[in-house]
Write a protein that holds these residues in place. Structure first.
Motif, PDB file in Angstrom:
ATOM      1  N   ARG A 120       6.998  11.277  -4.723  1.00  0.00           N
ATOM      2  CA  ARG A 120       6.495  10.668  -4.132  1.00  0.00           C
ATOM      3  C   ARG A 120       4.911   9.709  -3.737  1.00  0.00           C
ATOM      4  NH1 ARG A 120       5.887  16.114   0.006  1.00  0.00           N
ATOM      5  NH2 ARG A 120       8.429  15.899  -0.780  1.00  0.00           N
ATOM      6  N   ARG A 121       5.514   9.214  -2.948  1.00  0.00           N
ATOM      7  CA  ARG A 121       3.760   8.488  -2.822  1.00  0.00           C
ATOM      8  C   ARG A 121       3.299   8.162  -1.490  1.00  0.00           C
ATOM      9  NH1 ARG A 121       3.975   2.511  -6.424  1.00  0.00           N
ATOM     10  NH2 ARG A 121       4.696   3.596  -8.385  1.00  0.00           N
ATOM     11  N   LEU A 122       1.928   9.443  -1.197  1.00  0.00           N
ATOM     12  CA  LEU A 122       1.017   9.445  -0.095  1.00  0.00           C
ATOM     13  C   LEU A 122       0.448   8.163   0.014  1.00  0.00           C
ATOM     14  CD1 LEU A 122       0.850  13.074  -0.596  1.00  0.00           C
ATOM     15  CD2 LEU A 122       2.839  12.104   0.091  1.00  0.00           C
TER      16      LEU A 122
ATOM     17  N   ALA B  77      -8.854   9.291  -9.348  1.00  0.00           N
ATOM     18  CA  ALA B  77      -8.716  10.073  -9.283  1.00  0.00           C
ATOM     19  C   ALA B  77      -7.094   9.882  -8.307  1.00  0.00           C
ATOM     20  CB  ALA B  77      -8.464  11.504  -9.216  1.00  0.00           C
ATOM     21  N   ARG B  78      -5.501  10.593  -9.132  1.00  0.00           N
ATOM     22  CA  ARG B  78      -4.369  10.239  -8.638  1.00  0.00           C
ATOM     23  C   ARG B  78      -4.437   8.822  -7.676  1.00  0.00           C
ATOM     24  NH1 ARG B  78      -6.386  15.010  -6.339  1.00  0.00           N
ATOM     25  NH2 ARG B  78      -6.077  14.483  -4.138  1.00  0.00           N
ATOM     26  N   ALA B  79      -4.876   7.797  -8.084  1.00  0.00           N
ATOM     27  CA  ALA B  79      -4.761   6.355  -7.647  1.00  0.00           C
ATOM     28  C   ALA B  79      -3.204   6.051  -8.172  1.00  0.00           C
ATOM     29  CB  ALA B  79      -5.460   5.647  -8.397  1.00  0.00           C
ATOM     30  N   GLU B  80      -2.970   5.927  -8.812  1.00  0.00           N
ATOM     31  CA  GLU B  80      -0.395   5.775  -8.698  1.00  0.00           C
ATOM     32  C   GLU B  80      -0.143   6.478  -7.482  1.00  0.00           C
ATOM     33  OE1 GLU B  80       0.735   6.295 -12.461  1.00  0.00           O
ATOM     34  OE2 GLU B  80      -0.645   5.341 -13.541  1.00  0.00           O
ATOM     35  N   ARG B  81      -0.425   8.107  -6.958  1.00  0.00           N
ATOM     36  CA  ARG B  81      -0.196   8.913  -5.921  1.00  0.00           C
ATOM     37  C   ARG B  81      -0.292   8.172  -5.225  1.00  0.00           C
ATOM     38  NH1 ARG B  81       2.315  13.727  -8.757  1.00  0.00           N
ATOM     39  NH2 ARG B  81       4.104  13.528  -6.217  1.00  0.00           N
ATOM     40  N   LEU B  82      -1.627   8.348  -4.757  1.00  0.00           N
ATOM     41  CA  LEU B  82      -2.949   7.987  -3.283  1.00  0.00           C
ATOM     42  C   LEU B  82      -2.823   7.079  -2.783  1.00  0.00           C
ATOM     43  CD1 LEU B  82      -2.950   9.812  -1.087  1.00  0.00           C
ATOM     44  CD2 LEU B  82      -4.735  10.500  -2.321  1.00  0.00           C
ATOM     45  N   HIS B  83      -2.885   6.384  -1.436  1.00  0.00           N
ATOM     46  CA  HIS B  83      -3.542   5.327  -1.243  1.00  0.00           C
ATOM     47  C   HIS B  83      -4.493   5.484   0.060  1.00  0.00           C
ATOM     48  CE1 HIS B  83      -2.260   2.619  -4.465  1.00  0.00           C
ATOM     49  NE2 HIS B  83      -1.253   3.340  -4.828  1.00  0.00           N
TER      50      HIS B  83
ATOM     51  N   VAL C  17       0.944  -1.197   0.200  1.00  0.00           N
ATOM     52  CA  VAL C  17       0.121  -0.099   0.116  1.00  0.00           C
ATOM     53  C   VAL C  17       0.930   1.503  -0.224  1.00  0.00           C
ATOM     54  CG1 VAL C  17      -2.116   0.917   1.495  1.00  0.00           C
ATOM     55  CG2 VAL C  17      -1.689  -1.041   1.269  1.00  0.00           C
ATOM     56  N   CYS C  18       2.088   0.878   1.192  1.00  0.00           N
ATOM     57  CA  CYS C  18       2.944   2.344   0.600  1.00  0.00           C
ATOM     58  C   CYS C  18       4.013   2.361   0.586  1.00  0.00           C
ATOM     59  CB  CYS C  18       2.737   3.272   2.240  1.00  0.00           C
ATOM     60  SG  CYS C  18       0.813   3.489   2.709  1.00  0.00           S
TER      61      CYS C  18
ATOM     62  N   VAL D  33      -3.372  10.040   9.380  1.00  0.00           N
ATOM     63  CA  VAL D  33      -1.522  10.836   9.407  1.00  0.00           C
ATOM     64  C   VAL D  33      -1.686  10.224   7.688  1.00  0.00           C
ATOM     65  CG1 VAL D  33      -1.473   8.320   9.883  1.00  0.00           C
ATOM     66  CG2 VAL D  33       0.244  10.466  10.503  1.00  0.00           C
ATOM     67  N   ILE D  34      -1.031  11.414   6.470  1.00  0.00           N
ATOM     68  CA  ILE D  34      -0.758  11.228   5.546  1.00  0.00           C
ATOM     69  C   ILE D  34       1.188  10.639   5.395  1.00  0.00           C
ATOM     70  CG2 ILE D  34      -0.383  12.410   3.532  1.00  0.00           C
ATOM     71  CD1 ILE D  34      -3.100  12.525   4.038  1.00  0.00           C
ATOM     72  N   ILE D  35       1.785   9.279   5.371  1.00  0.00           N
ATOM     73  CA  ILE D  35       2.905   9.299   5.416  1.00  0.00           C
ATOM     74  C   ILE D  35       3.261   8.800   4.041  1.00  0.00           C
ATOM     75  CG2 ILE D  35       3.868   7.168   5.559  1.00  0.00           C
ATOM     76  CD1 ILE D  35       1.656   6.665   7.569  1.00  0.00           C
ATOM     77  N   TRP D  36       4.412   9.368   3.894  1.00  0.00           N
ATOM     78  CA  TRP D  36       5.136   9.474   2.614  1.00  0.00           C
ATOM     79  C   TRP D  36       6.658   8.651   3.699  1.00  0.00           C
ATOM     80  CZ3 TRP D  36      10.005  13.327   1.056  1.00  0.00           C
ATOM     81  CH2 TRP D  36      10.243  12.909  -0.140  1.00  0.00           C
ATOM     82  N   ARG D  37       6.881   7.713   2.787  1.00  0.00           N
ATOM     83  CA  ARG D  37       8.181   6.203   2.874  1.00  0.00           C
ATOM     84  C   ARG D  37       9.084   6.646   2.184  1.00  0.00           C
ATOM     85  NH1 ARG D  37       6.749   0.599   3.000  1.00  0.00           N
ATOM     86  NH2 ARG D  37       8.556   0.513   4.352  1.00  0.00           N
ATOM     87  N   ARG D  38       9.887   7.254   2.948  1.00  0.00           N
ATOM     88  CA  ARG D  38      11.545   8.230   2.043  1.00  0.00           C
ATOM     89  C   ARG D  38      11.960   6.437   1.949  1.00  0.00           C
ATOM     90  NH1 ARG D  38      13.812  13.593   1.968  1.00  0.00           N
ATOM     91  NH2 ARG D  38      14.237  12.269   0.371  1.00  0.00           N
ATOM     92  N   GLU D  39      12.377   6.153   3.251  1.00  0.00           N
ATOM     93  CA  GLU D  39      12.881   4.763   3.073  1.00  0.00           C
ATOM     94  C   GLU D  39      12.472   3.207   3.868  1.00  0.00           C
ATOM     95  OE1 GLU D  39      16.444   6.067   4.964  1.00  0.00           O
ATOM     96  OE2 GLU D  39      17.447   7.260   3.656  1.00  0.00           O
ATOM     97  N   ALA D  40      12.926   2.288   4.192  1.00  0.00           N
ATOM     98  CA  ALA D  40      12.540   1.377   4.678  1.00  0.00           C
ATOM     99  C   ALA D  40      11.661   1.434   6.359  1.00  0.00           C
ATOM    100  CB  ALA D  40      12.650   0.209   4.633  1.00  0.00           C
ATOM    101  N   THR D  41      12.828   1.986   6.936  1.00  0.00           N
ATOM    102  CA  THR D  41      12.188   2.627   8.203  1.00  0.00           C
ATOM    103  C   THR D  41      11.838   3.901   8.862  1.00  0.00           C
ATOM    104  OG1 THR D  41      15.204   2.332   8.850  1.00  0.00           O
ATOM    105  CG2 THR D  41      13.510   0.030   8.912  1.00  0.00           C
ATOM    106  N   ARG D  42      11.961   4.926   8.214  1.00  0.00           N
ATOM    107  CA  ARG D  42      12.017   6.219   7.781  1.00  0.00           C
ATOM    108  C   ARG D  42      11.493   6.572   7.483  1.00  0.00           C
ATOM    109  NH1 ARG D  42      17.098  10.370   7.279  1.00  0.00           N
ATOM    110  NH2 ARG D  42      16.612  10.071   4.661  1.00  0.00           N
ATOM    111  N   ILE D  43      10.497   7.417   7.920  1.00  0.00           N
ATOM    112  CA  ILE D  43       9.025   7.815   6.780  1.00  0.00           C
ATOM    113  C   ILE D  43       9.073   9.694   6.878  1.00  0.00           C
ATOM    114  CG2 ILE D  43       7.667   5.610   7.410  1.00  0.00           C
ATOM    115  CD1 ILE D  43       6.226   6.665   9.333  1.00  0.00           C
TER     116      ILE D  43
END
Length: 812
Positions: free
Chosen positions: A388-390, A416-422, A378-379, A454-464
């Motif tokens: 970025r994917r939110l 709408a925005r299904a590729e970048r937003l879940h 999902v993320c 909460v709106i999450i952006w996972r930049r790394e596996a353990t850091r968001i």
């Protein structure tokens, strides 16, 4: 000019050396890898899955394109080398045993790679016998084309068997049974390869260690690799239906649930397991193997149900989804929707079509973050800000959240925005660490985060990076809250207020999402999170209980199916063996009781007298004579001794009876032999033994005085110990060693006090006048002190008399 020339010559050499040093630096650095376990941050017993997981996390963190650290490139290369070393089973073993890294190739011999064995060469049978001896049914070239190595078996087949079953055949070149099974293997490949099963072969001669580890005792050997377990097929390969039944039986029990009119509603409406529902319709009693394999492949994300259209209790289910007869149909269902998300119907649904349809619909419209795999789906991780994917996540409680989830699901269904937003939701009580990390990063309390988005952006596996929506997502407990124009007058005002608040929250959420999708926007908070807890995972006790229940259900199912005959046969055999064992034990017990009753009856009749017919323990007393002299003395084994009693014809019965009673406790000592010597016939041998031990002087030995003497002979050490009632060692043990002499017995007051062996006692001057006359020694008292003397003999405190050799014993 000369100096300039030399300077130019030296300068050119310096440049060459500098270039060589620069070229060798990476090689020198590459050979100093270090401890790969410390580099990846794992323990030495880490599995391949843990190694890959640690490598993925560190590679994403230290990738030169993502990390601005100046040492990021060298660190990334070090991580990659450590992963290449530990992911290779042979190199890892070489490092664990000898500390050898993969750069030290000169220190170990590289094994031959048989993965391409004979793929483009002729069959060895053809090289010797020619092609006219080979038929299509005996062509084993397919074995060589599908052959794999141990490394490929462990790194690919075993790891992928979690989702994809594999059939692996162990064979050898010069195996005639393998040749006979070539046609059956070809049919098996043609039948299972289109279903998505991995088929491979292993040369048991080249990969002997793998064959031993798997448990292959002979070739050809067919094995099934399923969920990292290897199952061996122990029957012949000729019967394809038996092989398919063996494969079907090894799949998890109740992988596909049987659906009828009674349980269909509970199956399609219960999405608490966070899985998409798939219904397979067939006109048969058992599901096809192709659908069973697909159900195993997607069992983490899709729950499968099977509908037998020929059954009477499944007609309503067939009519509900308008399924046509004489075709196979698969229906995919998602939450809060009566209409199927996807449907496919054909005579036999191809495996590729199954995978494509399920891949496109394997997630719910609003999935729950119930495990790390769902979070990855999902993320997904995306480190570039422009792409970025939110992930919009609602923190919800388990109870009373259905209304709020329904409204959020409507937003998630919009394309709408299904590729970048879940969109997703998470249970606060099930993922406490995850919610607590988000709350602490924002300086809040985890208990106050329920019904927050909460709106999450996972930049790394353990850091968001994330940002909270200021408005709380509204909750409505009424069933008419979703109506745009409420008809219930009692709760109309409350529903209208809920709708207004919901619209305001949606607008705020829309504005926040638009802002955060811009590449230049920075999210307010950042946190390090751990892996999510697998909510479907079981504890060790739960897994054991589940296995026990599964075994019981499989047994009951086997009794109701065509396996009943074999199961009943096994149970009958076990019952017969137990009954035979019980019968034998009963008969033995009856026989023992009968024998015991007979013994008791005889004892009662005879009183306390012992039955002479009963065997009694014995102790043999040998006569020491010339015929037995070698066995009892000269050829006796080291460590063994012979205890000899000297008797004559008059004292034989009395002394031997008492001697037998005294030495009876030592009868079990295997190093002791007991004998007696007739002094009338062997007095010369006894005199010669005494003469050799006392220095060779002439002795006058009276045979009558020697009666009652006991000799402890140690033939190997060539010494003996002597006992006699009037011997100084036996008469006065506290002064015996000082009163022994080697002179003859002249002048002794008692002529029997040792004259027969040449000993005499010197009178004690201080008490000579007070010493009483020696008592008269009777024949029955000759062995009174023998028991104490034997104790001293085995303690080693008796005096030893040594001889140079054992004299001959003549026959008279």
């Amino acid at each position: 000019m000369l100096w300039n020339g030399r300077k130019g010559w030296k300068g050119r050499w310096l440049w060459v050396l500098a270039l060589v040093a620069v070229a060798l630096c990476p090689l020198i650095a590459a050979q100093k890898i270090g401890d790969p376990y410390k580099i990846l941050g794992i323990h030495r017993r880490a599995t391949l899955f843990e190694i890959r997981k640690a490598y993925r996390q560190l590679a994403k963190e230290w990738h030169p394109d993502k990390n601005e650290d100046p040492n990021a490139e060298s660190r990334f290369v070090e991580i990659k080398q450590a992963y290449e070393l530990l992911s290779d089973t042979e190199r890892r073993q070489a490092y664990d045993l000898y500390g050898i890294t993969n750069e030290d190739e000169h220190m170990y011999k590289q094994r031959h790679d048989y993965s391409q064995y004979a793929r483009f060469s002729n069959d060895p049978f053809e090289e010797f016998f020619g092609t006219h001896f080979r038929t299509q049914d005996q062509d084993i070239t397919l074995f060589h084309k599908l052959s794999v190595t141990t490394r490929h078996f462990e790194n690919n087949i075993i790891e992928k068997s979690v989702h994809t079953p594999a059939i692996v055949l162990f064979y050898t070149d010069w195996c005639f049974e393998c040749v006979r099974s070539a046609a059956a293997w070809r049919r098996l490949v043609d039948a299972l390869q289109p279903l998505g099963v991995t088929l491979a072969t292993v040369h048991a001669g080249h990969e002997a260690s793998l064959a031993r580890r798997v448990g292959v005792h002979g070739v050809p050997c067919l094995t099934l690799v399923l969920d990292k377990h290897v199952y061996i097929y122990k029957e012949a390969l000729a019967s394809l239906p038996k092989i398919l039944e063996f494969i079907r039986w090894r799949f998890p029990y109740k992988l596909v649930r049987s659906i009828n009119n009674g349980n269909v509603e509970g199956f399609v409406s219960d999405f608490e397991d966070n899985k998409v529902k798939a219904l397979i319709f067939e006109e048969r009693q058992t599901i096809r193997l192709r659908y069973l394999i697909a159900a195993f492949h997607y069992r983490d994300r899709v729950a499968f149900g099977f509908v037998d259209m020929t059954a009477r209790d499944a007609q309503n289910v067939t009519a509900r989804y308008k399924v046509q007869r004489q075709t196979d149909t698969m229906v995919l269902l998602k939450e809060d929707s009566e209409e199927p998300a996807a449907t496919v119907s054909t005579t036999e649904i191809p495996t590729q079509t199954l995978h494509q349809l399920i891949e496109a619909n394997q997630m719910l419209t609003l999935p729950r973050l119930s495990s790390q795999s769902v979070l990855e789906r999902v993320c997904p991780v995306e480190w570039r800000a422009a792409r970025r994917r939110l992930c919009c996540v609602l923190v919800s409680a388990a109870a009373g959240a259905r209304g709020s989830l329904h409204e959020l699901r409507r937003l998630a269904a919009q394309p709408a925005r299904a590729e970048r937003l879940h969109y997703a939701y998470v249970y606060a009580h099930a993922q406490e660490q995850f919610v607590q990390a988000l709350a602490q990063g924002a300086g809040g309390d985890a208990s106050q985060m329920e019904h927050r988005i909460v709106i999450i952006w996972r930049r790394e596996a353990t850091r968001i990076q994330y940002e909270w929506l200021n408005e709380t997502w509204p909750v409505c407990a009424h069933t008419h809250c979703s109506e745009e124009y409420p008809t219930d007058p009692a709760h109309r005002e409350e529903i209208i207020k809920y709708q207004e608040r919901l619209n305001e929250t949606k607008r705020a959420l829309e504005q926040l999402i638009k802002r955060l999708l811009k590449p230049t926007e920075v999210l307010a908070y950042e946190a390090h999170v751990q892996e999510l807890v697998d909510e479907a995972g079981r504890s060790a006790l739960g897994a054991a209980a589940a296995r026990l229940c599964e075994w019981a259900e499989r047994s009951l199912h086997a009794l109701r199916s065509h396996h009943a005959l074999s199961a009943v046969s096994v149970l009958a055999t076990v019952a017969l063996v137990l009954a035979a064992g019980y019968l034998m034990a009963y008969l033995i017990r009856v026989e023992e009781e009968s024998v015991q009753r007979q013994k008791d009856e005889r004892k009662r009749q005879n009183g306390l007298k012992k039955n002479n017919n009963e065997p009694q323990p014995e102790m043999r007393l040998h006569e020491l004579r010339a015929e037995k002299y070698n066995g009892l003395v000269r050829l006796l084994k080291p460590g063994c001794r012979t205890i000899v009693l000297l008797v004559d014809m008059q004292s034989r019965v009395q002394l031997l009876s008492k001697f037998h009673k005294i030495v009876w406790p030592y009868r079990k000592n295997k190093t002791l032999l007991f004998a007696y010597l007739m002094v009338e016939r062997n007095i010369e041998w006894f005199r010669r033994v005494l003469q050799l031990s006392l220095g060779g002087g002439e002795l006058l030995v009276n045979a009558r005085n020697c009666v009652g003497t006991v000799l402890a002979l140690n033939p190997h050490r060539k010494h003996f110990c002597i006992y006699h009632a009037k011997h100084p060692e036996c008469a006065k043990p506290h002064k015996r060693m000082s009163r022994m002499t080697r002179s003859l017995g002249g002048g002794c007051e008692d002529p029997e006090a040792g004259a027969f062996i040449g000993f005499h006692t010197e009178p004690d001057e201080s008490s000579a006048d007070e010493a009483p006359d020696p008592p008269v020694l009777l024949q029955e008292n000759l062995l009174d002190g023998l028991e104490n003397w034997l104790d001293r003999l085995f303690e080693g405190s008796t005096h030893r008399y040594y001889v140079n050799y054992w004299p001959d014993m003549t026959t008279k």
